[in-house]
Each structure stands twice: as C-alpha cells, then as structure tokens.
Design an enzyme around this catalytic site. Sequence first.
Site, PDB file in Angstrom:
ATOM      1  N   GLU A  42      36.195  24.429  43.762  1.00 43.18           N
ATOM      2  CA  GLU A  42      37.418  24.186  43.178  1.00 43.18           C
ATOM      3  C   GLU A  42      37.977  22.907  43.530  1.00 43.18           C
ATOM      4  O   GLU A  42      38.240  22.406  44.706  1.00 43.18           O
ATOM      5  CB  GLU A  42      38.327  25.290  43.937  1.00 43.18           C
ATOM      6  CG  GLU A  42      39.888  25.101  43.627  1.00 43.18           C
ATOM      7  CD  GLU A  42      40.122  25.112  41.960  1.00 43.18           C
ATOM      8  OE1 GLU A  42      41.047  24.250  41.597  1.00 43.18           O
ATOM      9  OE2 GLU A  42      39.752  25.695  41.400  1.00 43.18           O
ATOM     10  N   CYS A  52      51.021  31.674  35.842  1.00 43.71           N
ATOM     11  CA  CYS A  52      52.293  32.079  35.071  1.00 43.71           C
ATOM     12  C   CYS A  52      53.724  32.198  35.816  1.00 43.71           C
ATOM     13  O   CYS A  52      54.605  32.263  35.183  1.00 43.71           O
ATOM     14  CB  CYS A  52      51.770  33.608  34.773  1.00 43.71           C
ATOM     15  SG  CYS A  52      50.489  34.068  33.714  1.00 43.71           S
TER      16      CYS A  52
END
Length: 463
Positions: A42, A52
Amino acid sequence: MNMSRTRRERLVVIGGDAAGMSAASQARRLKGPDELEIVAFERGHFTSYSACGIPYWVGGDVTDRDRLIARTPEEHRARDIDLRLRTEVTDIDLDGQRVRARDVDSGAESWTSYDKLVIATGARPIRPEMPGMDAPGVHGVQTLDDGQALLDTLARTRGRRAVVVGAGYIGVEMAEALINRGYEVTVVNRGSEPMSTLDPDMGRLVHKAMEGLGITMVNDAEVTEIVTGDAGRVRAVATQDRDFPADVVVLGIGVRPETSLAKAAGLPLGAHGGLLTDRSMRVRGHENIWAGGDCVEVLDLVSGQERHIALGTHANKHGQVIGTNVGGGYATFPGVVGTAVSKVCDLEIARTGLREKDAHRVGLRFEAVTIESTSRAGYYPDASPMTVKMLAELRTGRLLGVQIVGREGAGKRVDIAAVALTAGMTAEQMTTLDLGYAPPFSPVWDPVLVAARKAAAKVRGSL
C-alpha cells in the site's frame, strides 16, 4: 516413512483498501500462514478505510479521522498478513511472476515473487491538463491523505472562498462540507444540471436544493485554467466567460480506473479503462491473477454491457469473492445494477439502473414516468415530498431504472427498485410487492409502487 511437505504459496496484493484487504482477510480465513503467505503493498499511510466518509470528515460531521478506518495495519499484521505501507508497486513481471516495489520514503526497490496476484489499485481523481492544476490550494479528494491535506489547507487559509469543480457525488458532497466549514462556495459544472448520474429533470431538483444552502451553481461551464497569484497559489478558477475567485479549489470531476500498472503489463482492459475479469474476478486469460474494486469494469445486469462504477460496496464484495477463490473455495460476482445514494443537506438523492441516455445508448425503447408523493401518510406529521422517476421497457414492461429525490425517508427506497432490477421484474409485477406499511413510514401506496403503477399503465397504453 518419508513425508514431503507441501510448499507454501505466496499471495501478493497490490492495494491496501477495500478490495485488496478484503481479499487478503478472506483468503487468510480459509488458509493459515503455514499454507499461504500473504504480502500486501500500500503506497499510502492507511488501510481499509471509508473513502466515502471523507466529505463528512471534512465537513465536521465525523470529528475523528480514525473513525473512518475499519481495520488498522496493526490488526492486519496480527492476522499474519505482511502489510507494507508507503510501498508502491512499480512493475508487474508476468513471465517471472513477480512485482517490483519501491519504498516511497527511501526510494529503495526490490522484487517479490508471487504464486497468486490480486490487483486492487483503485481509481484516481480526474485532473485535466490545464494551467495551474498542480498549484498549492488545489485538492483532489480520494484518500485519507488527500482529506488530511485539504483540512490542513483550510486551517491555514485566511480567505473563505471555495470553488468546487464538478458536480457529481464528490463535488456535491464537498460543496456541502465546505458550506458547513463557513466557506462561500461556488460549484462549476460542465453539465446542464448537477448530478449527471440523474436525468437533467431530476438533477434540477438537486440544483434548487444546493442554491437553498447558499451554494452558487454554475452549469454549462467549462473550466479552462486555475489562475494563480504572485506566490503561485490558487487565486481563481477561469471559464471561457468569467473568473471565479478562490482561496481553495476542490476537484469533484470524477475518477478513472488506476490501471497504469496493468496496462504496462499487458493485462486486458475494457472500453472504460478498467481491468476485465470473469465472474470469479479472475483477470481474463490469466489463471493466477485476480482484480477487484475501482480498477475493474463490471457487468451491468440491466444493459448487459461492461461499465466502471467506483463504489466501496462493490469493492468489498469483489474482495470477498477473490479471497474465497484464492483460498480454495468458489464464489462469483454476478454484476451490478448501478445503485447509489447521496444527499445535499436533508435532500436525499438516489438512483439505480439506467438513465434515459443510458437506455438510448444501448438501443432500448422505453416509457418514462415521474410522480410526486410523500415519505409518510399525508396526514402524519412531518410527511415530506418525494419525486420518483421510473423507466420501463416498451412492450415488455421490464423495469430499467429508478431515480428518487426527496427528504427524509426517500433515498433508501431505491433499494426496492434495486432488488426488482436484479430480479428482472416488470413494472406490473412491482405493483404487487408486499411492502411494509404504517402511516409513520409510508402512504398506503408506497411512492415507488405509485410510480410502478403509472409506468405499467403507460406500457399497456402503448401496446
């Protein structure tokens, strides 16, 4: 007696958010560390978080960034997942079954071999090539790092003028967040109305709600330049007609699949730039490579075509499917109907299925109806207005799409239509659905069923 020991396989995961870490976690549930080694890369600082939720964090509804994190790196590592943060994969060697990764901070590079590979590289915000796009004060909002950078800018910026470029989900939500922060907000939108995921007649309702919040909506406007001041910092957003002063600019233009790695490796991409997979989320033509999340294209169950939809709900499901298959089980992802919900203040916005232009594009003939109703029985306190638009296929009456705009209780009604679309129901069949009723929750005829009755009658009338 000699006993041979089975070689431990290695799973490499590229991307540490929803799809990638869901796949890693599910694979670990099915296979222990003695059977499967898992290495995850990552490039950011965080894993398994809700992108979101970033607008609500920026707007102050969510006060603590860490509340958006579902599982920390330490929690993943405790489950024997070798998670390497701040490490960016720069190359996939298909023939050698290995990936090259670079430490973002030190620049050191190394190769890691794999037996099975999961690509979950997500999506990247669209940043048009134009003067000033990389100036200080211009922000995309895709990751927690992006959200923190924006909050840092807001904290040190003395001016209170913000321009949001784009009026999709992120643009609309960020406009409200900035209003909540006390900014004077202008939204510059190239479309005729905000929320291009709706038909323009429904987007007009969102437009009115945004103006009611004090947001200045500028539609049919193409941004040509981010104007900078003497210090190189953003000063305004320019269109062909005028400049809009800005102390901070937020990009809400949308996203594209982040598939540069996959493209360079020669993996198959679709018309929208996303990776193509089969129903098991295995990359087409590659037995030991899977992909999921915002970097893939998925089957639209209504139109029958591939499309790109960047949503965390899909990404988590993709990850579960991938992890199950990597772990020796069997699972499939059948496709989507394109369901999404958002809000502007207390106005709820929802859609599923096809818009009018979507239906036209795939050659479907249809009838469209729009009805006005209320969220509760009209006589019950606090009943609020709701507009429902429904598309049904001509002759067959098959449901094609539903859009809903209204106050409290409106948005999640779209789930009724999402289930009906998935089941391939007609508008006529929907009218007989046995939905829950009581005056505090719905009129006797739920608004979605009222729309279905009108659509069914219009289809019958066209025969």
